[in-house]
Design a protein around this motif. Structure first.
Motif, mmCIF file in Angstrom:
data_model
loop_
_atom_site.group_PDB
_atom_site.id
_atom_site.type_symbol
_atom_site.label_atom_id
_atom_site.label_comp_id
_atom_site.label_asym_id
_atom_site.label_seq_id
_atom_site.Cartn_x
_atom_site.Cartn_y
_atom_site.Cartn_z
ATOM 1 N N GLU A 180 0.695 -1.120 -0.144
ATOM 2 C CA GLU A 180 0.034 -0.078 -0.068
ATOM 3 C C GLU A 180 0.936 1.263 0.009
ATOM 4 O OE1 GLU A 180 -2.759 -0.368 3.261
ATOM 5 O OE2 GLU A 180 -3.891 -1.957 2.053
ATOM 6 N N ARG A 181 2.130 1.140 -0.455
ATOM 7 C CA ARG A 181 2.904 2.158 -0.210
ATOM 8 C C ARG A 181 4.471 1.951 -0.970
ATOM 9 N NH1 ARG A 181 5.200 3.470 5.713
ATOM 10 N NH2 ARG A 181 6.544 1.537 5.975
ATOM 11 N N ARG A 238 -4.440 2.912 -1.708
ATOM 12 C CA ARG A 238 -5.524 1.897 -1.345
ATOM 13 C C ARG A 238 -4.798 0.666 -2.212
ATOM 14 N NH1 ARG A 238 -9.514 5.807 -1.822
ATOM 15 N NH2 ARG A 238 -10.122 4.892 -3.599
ATOM 16 N N ARG A 239 -5.070 -0.364 -1.797
ATOM 17 C CA ARG A 239 -4.379 -1.748 -2.606
ATOM 18 C C ARG A 239 -5.636 -2.069 -3.653
ATOM 19 N NH1 ARG A 239 -2.509 -6.870 0.489
ATOM 20 N NH2 ARG A 239 -1.798 -5.621 1.759
#
Length: 152
Positions: free
Chosen positions: A78-79, A148-149
């Protein structure tokens, strides 16, 4: 939200590798290791060209302002984290570093125009992502782009 306006589900690792290779020449003659760490394939919703602009700006800055040590790009679900052992961001500018025309290092001849991080923030906002600056324990800079995934 990007997925609601037709932004494609994009594989991120190839995009990150492409941007790393684009800016690797900035490390010529420097004692700097550029490395990529990934926890597997990550997909995000977003236009690849916009994501590439944001990531490329972070990687370019890290390579440009690091004379020794390392630049590490770490991709997580997610990052993405771009961390370096360079000169870092002066404390007095940390709150304003994402504003247009704010240059962290006026004394560096290749310091740029002060638009790169403003562009990163603008792209992140457009894609409904976040961007932040953190303090790594060993000095330098750590920038984090979050999202967001994307569902499988």
């Amino acid at each position: 939200a990007p997925e609601a306006v037709g932004a494609p589900r994009t594989a991120f690792a190839p995009l990150v590798r492409q941007e790393m290779e684009r800016y690797r020449p900035l490390l010529a003659g420097k004692d700097v290791v550029l490395s990529f760490e990934s926890m597997g394939e990550v997909h995000v919703f977003g236009r690849p060209e916009l994501a590439g602009i944001a990531i490329g700006n972070l990687i370019r800055n890290a390579c440009q302002f690091t004379e020794r040590g390392r630049v590490t790009v770490r991709l997580e679900p997610e990052r993405i984290i771009v961390e370096d052992t360079g000169v870092g961001i002066p404390q007095a500018l940390r709150e304003r570093v994402f504003e247009r025309f704010v240059r962290a290092h006026q004394d560096v001849p290749t310091g740029g125009s002060g638009l790169g991080l403003a562009i990163v923030r603008r792209v992140a906002e457009y894609l409904d992502w976040t961007v932040s600056l953190e303090d790594p324990p060993d000095g330098g800079s750590r920038f984090v782009l979050g999202w967001r995934r994307a569902p499988s």
